[in-house]
Design an enzyme around this catalytic site. Sequence first.
Site, mmCIF file in Angstrom:
data_model
loop_
_atom_site.group_PDB
_atom_site.id
_atom_site.type_symbol
_atom_site.label_atom_id
_atom_site.label_comp_id
_atom_site.label_asym_id
_atom_site.label_seq_id
_atom_site.Cartn_x
_atom_site.Cartn_y
_atom_site.Cartn_z
ATOM 1 N N TRP A 195 0.937 -1.158 0.000
ATOM 2 C CA TRP A 195 0.000 0.000 0.000
ATOM 3 C C TRP A 195 0.942 1.164 0.000
ATOM 4 O O TRP A 195 1.754 1.313 0.903
ATOM 5 C CB TRP A 195 -0.810 -0.101 1.250
ATOM 6 C CG TRP A 195 -1.852 0.848 1.736
ATOM 7 C CD1 TRP A 195 -2.218 0.958 3.059
ATOM 8 C CD2 TRP A 195 -2.720 1.735 1.032
ATOM 9 N NE1 TRP A 195 -3.254 1.856 3.175
ATOM 10 C CE2 TRP A 195 -3.567 2.366 1.959
ATOM 11 C CE3 TRP A 195 -2.839 2.101 -0.312
ATOM 12 C CZ2 TRP A 195 -4.531 3.304 1.605
ATOM 13 C CZ3 TRP A 195 -3.792 3.031 -0.661
ATOM 14 C CH2 TRP A 195 -4.640 3.618 0.282
ATOM 15 N N HIS A 236 0.479 5.225 3.427
ATOM 16 C CA HIS A 236 0.922 4.924 4.791
ATOM 17 C C HIS A 236 1.347 6.176 5.554
ATOM 18 O O HIS A 236 1.037 6.329 6.735
ATOM 19 C CB HIS A 236 2.094 3.943 4.761
ATOM 20 C CG HIS A 236 1.661 2.526 4.587
ATOM 21 N ND1 HIS A 236 0.955 1.847 5.553
ATOM 22 C CD2 HIS A 236 1.813 1.656 3.554
ATOM 23 C CE1 HIS A 236 0.701 0.620 5.134
ATOM 24 N NE2 HIS A 236 1.200 0.482 3.922
ATOM 25 N N ASP A 259 7.401 -2.184 5.258
ATOM 26 C CA ASP A 259 7.613 -2.519 3.842
ATOM 27 C C ASP A 259 9.094 -2.601 3.504
ATOM 28 O O ASP A 259 9.484 -3.317 2.584
ATOM 29 C CB ASP A 259 6.956 -1.465 2.942
ATOM 30 C CG ASP A 259 5.461 -1.711 2.781
ATOM 31 O OD1 ASP A 259 5.026 -2.875 2.928
ATOM 32 O OD2 ASP A 259 4.736 -0.743 2.492
ATOM 33 N N ARG A 316 10.320 -6.265 4.704
ATOM 34 C CA ARG A 316 9.659 -7.535 4.357
ATOM 35 C C ARG A 316 10.398 -8.353 3.311
ATOM 36 O O ARG A 316 10.181 -9.550 3.198
ATOM 37 C CB ARG A 316 8.203 -7.305 3.956
ATOM 38 C CG ARG A 316 8.027 -6.480 2.702
ATOM 39 C CD ARG A 316 6.561 -6.198 2.426
ATOM 40 N NE ARG A 316 5.843 -7.385 1.986
ATOM 41 C CZ ARG A 316 4.608 -7.368 1.481
ATOM 42 N NH1 ARG A 316 3.976 -6.208 1.355
ATOM 43 N NH2 ARG A 316 4.013 -8.462 1.087
ATOM 44 N N HIS A 326 0.955 -8.551 5.875
ATOM 45 C CA HIS A 326 0.479 -7.301 5.264
ATOM 46 C C HIS A 326 -0.907 -7.418 4.640
ATOM 47 O O HIS A 326 -1.429 -6.431 4.139
ATOM 48 C CB HIS A 326 1.465 -6.814 4.193
ATOM 49 C CG HIS A 326 2.799 -6.393 4.733
ATOM 50 N ND1 HIS A 326 3.237 -5.089 4.745
ATOM 51 C CD2 HIS A 326 3.800 -7.123 5.297
ATOM 52 C CE1 HIS A 326 4.449 -5.026 5.276
ATOM 53 N NE2 HIS A 326 4.820 -6.242 5.621
ATOM 54 N N HIS A 364 1.793 0.409 10.620
ATOM 55 C CA HIS A 364 1.761 0.008 9.205
ATOM 56 C C HIS A 364 0.546 -0.878 8.877
ATOM 57 O O HIS A 364 -0.142 -0.660 7.878
ATOM 58 C CB HIS A 364 3.055 -0.723 8.857
ATOM 59 C CG HIS A 364 3.137 -1.071 7.400
ATOM 60 N ND1 HIS A 364 3.648 -0.193 6.464
ATOM 61 C CD2 HIS A 364 2.758 -2.171 6.719
ATOM 62 C CE1 HIS A 364 3.575 -0.757 5.260
ATOM 63 N NE2 HIS A 364 3.044 -1.964 5.389
ATOM 64 N N ASP A 378 -2.496 -0.978 6.026
ATOM 65 C CA ASP A 378 -2.709 -2.047 5.038
ATOM 66 C C ASP A 378 -4.126 -2.601 5.058
ATOM 67 O O ASP A 378 -4.716 -2.862 4.002
ATOM 68 C CB ASP A 378 -1.734 -3.208 5.297
ATOM 69 C CG ASP A 378 -0.369 -2.969 4.659
ATOM 70 O OD1 ASP A 378 -0.250 -2.102 3.763
ATOM 71 O OD2 ASP A 378 0.586 -3.674 5.050
ATOM 72 N N HIS A 438 -5.665 -5.479 -0.200
ATOM 73 C CA HIS A 438 -4.954 -6.214 0.856
ATOM 74 C C HIS A 438 -5.913 -7.149 1.584
ATOM 75 O O HIS A 438 -5.527 -7.821 2.549
ATOM 76 C CB HIS A 438 -4.284 -5.247 1.838
ATOM 77 C CG HIS A 438 -2.995 -4.684 1.312
ATOM 78 N ND1 HIS A 438 -1.782 -4.876 1.908
ATOM 79 C CD2 HIS A 438 -2.746 -3.953 0.199
ATOM 80 C CE1 HIS A 438 -0.835 -4.274 1.205
ATOM 81 N NE2 HIS A 438 -1.395 -3.700 0.159
ATOM 82 N N HIS A 484 -3.003 -4.105 -8.387
ATOM 83 C CA HIS A 484 -2.649 -3.873 -6.985
ATOM 84 C C HIS A 484 -1.930 -2.519 -6.840
ATOM 85 O O HIS A 484 -2.248 -1.734 -5.937
ATOM 86 C CB HIS A 484 -1.763 -5.010 -6.469
ATOM 87 C CG HIS A 484 -1.557 -4.964 -4.990
ATOM 88 N ND1 HIS A 484 -2.326 -5.685 -4.105
ATOM 89 C CD2 HIS A 484 -0.698 -4.250 -4.226
ATOM 90 C CE1 HIS A 484 -1.928 -5.423 -2.865
ATOM 91 N NE2 HIS A 484 -0.945 -4.548 -2.919
ATOM 92 N N ASP A 503 -2.782 0.638 -4.572
ATOM 93 C CA ASP A 503 -1.775 1.043 -3.579
ATOM 94 C C ASP A 503 -1.365 2.502 -3.783
ATOM 95 O O ASP A 503 -1.214 3.239 -2.815
ATOM 96 C CB ASP A 503 -0.504 0.200 -3.754
ATOM 97 C CG ASP A 503 -0.396 -0.931 -2.743
ATOM 98 O OD1 ASP A 503 -1.271 -1.067 -1.870
ATOM 99 O OD2 ASP A 503 0.597 -1.686 -2.843
#
Length: 299
Positions: free
Chosen positions: A20, A25, A64, A67, A79, A136, A140, A146, A169, A173
Amino acid sequence: MRLSTALVWASAALPGAVAWGSLGHITVAYVASSFVAPRTESYLQGLLRNDTGDYLANIATWADSVRYTKWGRFSGIFHFIDAKDSPPANCSVDLERDCKAGGCVVTAIQNYTRRAMDTAGLADWERAQAAKFVVHFLGDIHQPLHTEDVARGGNGIHVLFDGREWNLHHVWDSSIAEKLVGSRRRRIYEDALRWATELAGQIRAGKYRAESKAWLEGMDLEDPIASALLWARECNAYVCSHVFPEGPSQIAGQELGGDYYEKAAPVIELQVARAGFRLAAWLDLMVAGIDATETGDEL
Ligand SMILES: *[C@@H]1O[C@H](CO)[C@@H](O)[C@H](O)[C@H]1NC(C)=O
Ligand SMILES: *[C@@H]1O[C@H](CO)[C@@H](O)[C@H](O)[C@H]1NC(C)=O
Ligand SMILES: *[C@@H]1O[C@H](CO)[C@@H](O)[C@H](O)[C@H]1NC(C)=O
Ligand SMILES: [Zn+2]
């Protein structure tokens, strides 16, 4: 600037852009910062070791950035929750059906909320890390893709947005929010702050004033799973109404920068506002809970 270097590094490390977007965020974090209680602000500034007004924005995308590292790989599945529903006729989120054995965003919100509050069992650095995950993941869980399994949350569907090729996506995002805000990648913190200030104004005295009271309904720190499921289900409903209004098979190859964008943008705006407002309330509950434990009161 250290921060923008970290951001450039983080986005370079994310070829598939499965996050995202950073704009979303960071905006969620700024909205939250403008609603938290003074005690929450000072407590978290201490825990996160940043006494500026940007203490939440500064860590909003940290999850992010880790990950795809060796250390952070375990957190990749936290997430999202892959709802195995059937849009556009039937959207639903079912924890048993949809949460992977290793976890999902719903269980991660529970886990990291509890860890951030575990002053007796965990070191401050572990609780700071947990708080970063909470900031976070509350973002998400407000992004419709998500909360959807189809084509890995739309990652496998190619579309156009204002003539450029992206996967679906990424459009949800980042592209929609960036177009709405007129954002410039190198000024992401400024753009996010500007957007957050606008959204906070709409919550206090504008178009969200009436409905925002209901945004906190069902929020229960004692039951983070139930709370997070409410947010996930509300969000997943947009998969049927706005992400795949004509079904997943109809969207591939479509240009989404026109009518589709006009309908999607208000959803993105609302979801960012809700996420920020809820995050503030959630952090307030967490800090109040920590204070109560420290003084020996019942939670
Ligand atoms: C606090 O956050 C700001 C804004 O993100 C950042 O520029 C600054 O370096 C941070 N301070 C510390 C001590 O990390
Ligand atoms: C929609 O999905 C739910 C949950 O899987 C199921 O119980 C229900 O029967 C489905 N309804 C339709 C109309 O397919
Ligand atoms: C909870 O967080 C810890 C620390 O990051 C992690 O090792 C563990 O797998 C998490 N558990 C769940 C159920 O998410
Ligand atoms: Zn994420």
